[in-house]
Design an enzyme around this catalytic site. Structure first.
Site, PDB file in Angstrom:
ATOM      1  N   LEU A 569       0.837  -1.206   0.000  1.00 12.18           N
ATOM      2  CA  LEU A 569       0.000   0.000   0.000  1.00 12.18           C
ATOM      3  C   LEU A 569       0.869   1.252   0.000  1.00 12.18           C
ATOM      4  CD1 LEU A 569      -2.694  -0.905   2.677  1.00 12.18           C
ATOM      5  CD2 LEU A 569      -3.091  -0.566   0.240  1.00 12.18           C
ATOM      6  N   GLY A 572       7.409   4.071   3.724  1.00 11.87           N
ATOM      7  CA  GLY A 572       7.705   5.312   4.424  1.00 11.87           C
ATOM      8  C   GLY A 572       7.451   5.123   5.887  1.00 11.87           C
ATOM      9  N   GLY A 573       7.522   6.205   6.611  1.00 12.51           N
ATOM     10  CA  GLY A 573       7.395   6.060   8.045  1.00 12.51           C
ATOM     11  C   GLY A 573       8.477   5.131   8.513  1.00 12.51           C
ATOM     12  N   VAL A 576       7.300  -0.807   5.336  1.00 11.02           N
ATOM     13  CA  VAL A 576       6.410  -1.030   4.213  1.00 11.02           C
ATOM     14  C   VAL A 576       5.030  -1.426   4.751  1.00 11.02           C
ATOM     15  CG1 VAL A 576       6.114  -2.306   2.070  1.00 11.02           C
ATOM     16  CG2 VAL A 576       8.407  -1.830   2.943  1.00 11.02           C
ATOM     17  N   ASP A 692       3.860  13.389  15.099  1.00 12.28           N
ATOM     18  CA  ASP A 692       4.180  13.343  13.678  1.00 12.28           C
ATOM     19  C   ASP A 692       2.914  13.457  12.840  1.00 12.28           C
ATOM     20  OD1 ASP A 692       5.854  13.305  11.510  1.00 12.28           O
ATOM     21  OD2 ASP A 692       6.154  11.138  11.506  1.00 12.28           O
TER      22      ASP A 692
END
Ligand SMILES: *[C@@H]1O[C@H](CO)[C@@H](O)[C@H](O)[C@H]1NC(C)=O
Ligand SMILES: *[C@@H]1O[C@H](CO)[C@@H](O)[C@H](O)[C@H]1NC(C)=O
Ligand SMILES: *[C@@H]1O[C@H](CO)[C@@H](O)[C@H](O)[C@H]1NC(C)=O
Ligand SMILES: *[C@@H]1O[C@H](CO)[C@@H](O)[C@H](O)[C@H]1NC(C)=O
Ligand SMILES: *[C@@H]1O[C@H](CO)[C@@H](O)[C@H](O)[C@H]1NC(C)=O
Ligand SMILES: *[C@@H]1O[C@H](CO)[C@@H](O)[C@H](O)[C@H]1NC(C)=O
Ligand SMILES: *[C@@H]1O[C@H](CO)[C@@H](O)[C@H](O)[C@H]1NC(C)=O
Ligand SMILES: *[C@@H]1O[C@H](CO)[C@@H](O)[C@H](O)[C@H]1NC(C)=O
Length: 911
Positions: A569, A572-573, A576, A692
């Site tokens: 999907l 990042g963060g 995966v 964040d």
């Protein structure tokens, strides 16, 4: 632990148990009963040694002192026998699905804390609070299935109460007048009920700091006058009621910072003293009938004045027209009646104001006709400033006091009718030309003992009973006696008040400690225990046991097609994210964090944190359903959000081939995010700071309603990993200046980031866009530079929104103003999220006038109950051994020792 050791332990436990069972037989029976009345009972609630059960604390003689089963997805009831646990100090069962009638707790004399909120209890017995002499903290909020109940007068016996919270609890009736007996009460929260009647007088002089009485179904009524003597008041939420009268003089409420008065029936001129309150930060007064000049607050104050929804004379600051000023003073002497406030709008009294007639030029007021209006109050000397007046009719009302002698100076006056009122004092001498009617005022011109002509404009002067200068000396005597008695009572009251105040000031010192209850902004860590100040209870409350949230790696492999590329999907963060689908079609999102991302963070610490996060449920937070530890790998399982992230829709809509978001969707997303974050900050028993917040952490459902993701996890990341190289967790562009500079984190860090997200929603531009020239790349700086006045909104707003109507522009500029406020340089200048929600709420409601919308924010997402989801899982896969009782028995060979979650994990993980 070896087998040998554990056998000893077991023997010891058995002996102890036998000993205990004689001394604490009662508690054992009650706890057994308690255990059977819960379904399912917490897993460790087996065996007879209840003192080792999870969430139970005992004293040395094995009497239960604390029960904490908060947030365990439990159903069932609380058994009546619970009131036999005579040593109980803490009962915390919040955030479950407990139902049924609440048992009485009468006579639990030691109990200090009772937290019942967010359950499904159906009734509360009338003697519930009887004899709870040590009760300090009580909450029953969000039990909306309760049958209607009233606040009992006997609450006054719980004289140690510090916090009483019962929002959304179906309370009816009035607020009892008992606050003089609750000298320690600091928090009173009764929002969203059906309370009616007036604010009780004893609230004045109380030590209440947080007073939340907003959104009563039918509405509290009467005036707000008592607020002026609640001197410790810091937050007053009184919006959405039916209060009348003026905003009182709050100059003694020197620490007041949040005053919510919107959606009432307030009239009159906003007092000057309100504008100079030293700590005021938020004020909302829209949707009233406030009059006079538009108030001006200091720049640090966030205001919603309702320029259009009140009756101010001008929509810009500045004095009203002199005739309007004089007429408002006339209205003020009558207590600013609603009928006048509704009609007397604008800055021209000759524009159809009721009861007012003007001359042919349409400039000068010539007549005021208040006859038969049931008006009370006095006749204002300000009539004299309406120099063109020819006629004043005040007949057949309930006016008291004198006829001001200033009225004799009106040059054009021809008619003055004051008949059939209750006026008193001297009758001034009017010029011959004035037709003066004063019949039906029994006291007028009767009682002027001093008889000095010219001094007659004062109120009835009857100090000492005047020896019958009038025909009815007997009435004079009776009046004298009555006044004497009243004076006597006043003196007595005054003396007792002084004594009371003295006692109060002695108490104040003891209460200083408790002040921290108000705001937790200064706490350094991301997880804030909201009950910090509760002393010994605090330790018991801060234990957060893990829940059933471990998910097997096999299940996750299966549902994600062995983590196949096509199920990705996003990246990042911290890793995966894969899409997965259970056999029954339920979709989930699995975030797989590369080994090492979690760094040196201990496994236990991680587990403890996740255990808490899985219990945070809110309509606008993406639910964390479970997790898995597989070697170095950490996997997190979330609910699936079909429309992806906000950044895909805001910045990448062309690439993704979707329609750009319209303003309605954007402001609704903003509100959803605001509510989610507000909940994180303040509504849960435990408070989180997201750290964040950004569009890629805001996910959208098919209805384009938003949920906030990744909350509370950011602090799990080691420094310097992902999210740009930064010492602090978070993302450049969204970092509050003080956070970037010092790493010091408070809830205001999220408010700042929220402000940046608002700017992105308005402009369609990224917080930091390296492709743009330097002077434009940082959104906050650019936005603040361009948005000098409201008109500049056209320049900054996203051109992909096709805006043509004034109303939408107005809405955008309100959000722009909020964005500016949220991104204020100093944390204390930023509002809290509750305020942001208050500002955004009405903007969304404008399109969607559903009443539910407001309640919405408080709901937990019941469609996604964790046990349901996991049960289904278990049935589907049969591999999640965590739920298999026999399994955990074989793992921990010592049944008498509770198998705490940590131990179980050590031995099994999720392979
Ligand atoms: C509480 O104590 C009072 C006085 O001792 C007693 O009359 C009452 O029945 C008790 N209530 C309960 C529920 O035990
Ligand atoms: C609460 O209980 C009522 C019945 O007493 C039931 O109809 C309702 O669904 C329950 N609500 C929740 C949220 O469990
Ligand atoms: C509140 O109580 C009344 C009377 O018991 C009941 O009819 C009503 O349904 C309750 N309201 C809610 C929201 O449960
Ligand atoms: C709210 O309270 C008022 C006055 O007590 C009552 O007349 C009304 O029926 C109540 N409304 C509901 C929905 O319970
Ligand atoms: C504020 O407190 C002072 C001293 O107690 C008192 O004299 C004054 O009337 C109060 N003002 C208001 C507006 O209540
Ligand atoms: C009335 O007129 C006097 C004198 O011109 C002025 O000082 C006063 O402020 C006026 N009052 C009102 C209410 O306009
Ligand atoms: C209206 O009042 C002003 C000031 O009182 C006066 O100068 C003027 O002549 C008045 N106009 C009329 C038409 O009476
Ligand atoms: C009443 O009148 C007397 C004499 O004029 C004066 O001394 C006194 O202050 C007045 N009292 C009041 C309450 O106005």
């Amino acid at each position: 632990m070896t087998y040998h050791n554990s056998r000893h332990l077991r023997l010891l436990c058995l002996t102890l148990f036998l000993l205990i069972s004689f001394t604490a037989a009662d508690d054992a029976a009650v706890m057994q009963k308690f255990s059977t009345s819960l379904s399912p009972a917490p897993p460790t609630w087996t065996g007879t040694d209840f003192c080792t059960w999870e969430g139970i604390n005992c004293d040395k003689s094995s009497r239960v002192t604390s029960i904490n089963i908060a947030s365990k997805s439990l159903t069932g009831t609380l058994p009546p026998e619970i009131n036999q646990l005579s040593q109980l100090k803490n009962l915390a069962v919040q955030r479950n699905f407990l139902s049924g009638d609440l048992p009485t707790l009468a006579n639990l004399t030691l109990i200090e804390q009772v937290i019942l909120d967010t359950n499904n209890f159906t009734s509360i017995p009338p003697d519930f609070f009887t004899g709870l002499n040590n009760l300090q903290n009580f909450s029953i909020s969000f039990n909306s299935d309760l049958s209607a109940w009233v606040l009992p007068e006997t609450l006054s016996e719980n004289s140690n109460l510090q916090s009483f919270q019962a929002s959304n609890a179906n309370i009816t009736g009035t607020i009892p007048d008992i606050f003089d007996k609750l000298p320690n009460l600091q928090n009173l929260r009764l929002s969203y009920n059906n309370l009616t009647g007036n604010l009780p007088p004893s609230l004045g002089g109380s030590q209440i700091q947080n007073l939340w009485l907003n959104n009563q179904l039918q509405g509290l009524s009467g005036t707000l006058d008592v607020l002026s003597s609640i001197t410790q008041l810091s937050e007053a939420w009184l919006q959405a009621n039916a209060f009348t009268g003026t905003i009182p003089d709050l100059s003694n409420c020197t620490i007041l910072f949040d005053l919510q008065l919107r959606d009432n029936q307030l009239t009159g001129v906003v007092p000057q003293s309100l504008m100079s309150l030293p700590k005021l930060a938020n004020i909302a007064i829209q949707n009233n009938k406030l009059q006079g000049p538009l108030p001006v607050f200091q720049p640090r104050v966030t205001t919603d004045l309702g320029t259009d929804t009140n009756s101010f004379c001008l929509s810009t600051p500045g004095p009203c027209d002199p005739q309007v000023t004089a007429l408002l003073e006339v209205a003020g002497a009558l207590g600013y009646p609603m009928s006048l406030a509704q009609s007397w709008k604008g800055d021209d009294a000759c524009q159809g104001w009721t009861f007012i007639t003007c001359d042919s030029s349409g400039k000068n007021v010539t007549s005021v006709s208040f006859g038969k209006q049931k008006f009370t109050g006095t006749i204002s000397p300000a009539f004299a400033n309406l120099t063109s007046l020819r006629s004043i009719s005040l007949n057949d009302n309930n006016l008291v006091g004198p006829i001001p002698k200033e009225l004799t100076s009106l040059p054009n006056l021809q008619l003055l009718d004051v008949s059939n009122n209750n006026l008193s004092g001297e009758i001034p001498e009017f010029p011959k030309a004035v037709r003066f009617t004063d019949g039906g005022n029994p006291q007028l011109g009767q009682d002027s003992p001093s008889g000095t002509p010219g001094s007659g404009s004062g109120p009835t002067n009857t100090t000492g009973s005047p020896p019958g200068s009038t025909k009815s000396s007997s009435t004079g005597m009776i009046v004298g006696i009555i006044i004497g008695v009243i004076l006597f009572i006043v003196i007595i009251l005054f003396v007792s008040y002084k004594c009371y105040i003295k006692k109060k000031t002695q108490n104040v010192k003891n209460q200083e400690k408790g002040k921290a209850l108000v705001k937790n902004d200064d706490v350094e860590v991301g997880v804030v225990n909201k009950l910090q100040t509760q002393g010994s209870v605090d330790k018991e409350m801060s234990v957060f046991e893990g829940g059933n949230v471990v998910i097997s790696i096999q299940v996750l492999r299966q549902v994600t097609g062995n983590f196949s590329e096509e199920n990705i999907l996003g990246r990042g963060g911290f890793g995966v994210v894969y899409k997965g689908e259970l056999h029954d079609g339920t979709k989930i999102a699995v975030k797989r964090m590369e080994s090492g991302v979690m760094g040196t963070k201990g496994q236990k610490e991680f587990q403890a944190e996740i255990a808490v996060l899985t219990k945070v449920r809110h309509r606008h937070l993406v639910a964390l359903l479970g997790y898995c530890i597989n070697g170095n790998e950490r996997l997190l399982v979330y609910e699936y959000m079909p429309q992806g992230t906000l950044s895909q829709h805001l910045f990448e809509w062309r690439v993704n081939n979707v329609n750009p978001l319209n303003w309605k969707q954007r402001v609704s997303i903003a509100l959803d995010v605001g509510r989610g974050v507000e909940y994180l900050h303040s509504l849960a028993q435990q408070s989180f700071i997201h750290r964040d917040l950004k569009p890629s952490n805001i996910l959208l459902g098919d209805d384009m309603r938003a949920k906030v993701a990744d909350f509370g996890l950011v602090k799990s990341a080691p420094d310097g990993k992902h999210s740009l190289e930064t010492k602090v967790a978070g993302t450049f562009g969204y970092l509050a200046p003080e956070y970037a500079a010092t790493g010091r984190v408070t809830t205001k860090v999220d408010v700042y980031a929220f402000g940046v997200v608002l700017m992105e929603l308005i402009t369609g531009r990224k917080a930091l866009d390296e492709n743009l020239p330097e002077d434009k790349s940082h959104l906050v700086t650019w936005f603040r530079r361009l948005m000098v006045s409201k008109e500049d909104i056209i320049k900054v707003m996203d051109q992909s929104m096709k805006i043509d109507d004034e109303e939408t522009l107005e809405s955008i500029s309100k959000v722009a103003e909020l964005a500016g406020h949220c991104t204020a340089r100093e944390p204390y200048q930023r509002p809290d999220m509750g305020h942001a929600v208050n500002v955004l709420g009405p903007l969304v409601e404008r399109w969607k006038p559903s009443r539910n919308e407001e309640e919405d924010g408080y709901g937990i997402d019941l469609h996604m109950s964790l046990p349901q989801v996991l049960e289904r899982w278990q049935a589907d896969e049969g591999t999640s051994r965590m739920f298999d009782d026999s399994f955990s028995q074989t793992v921990s060979s010592v049944p008498s020792k509770p198998s705490g979650i940590g131990d179980t994990f050590d031995s099994m993980d999720c392979r």
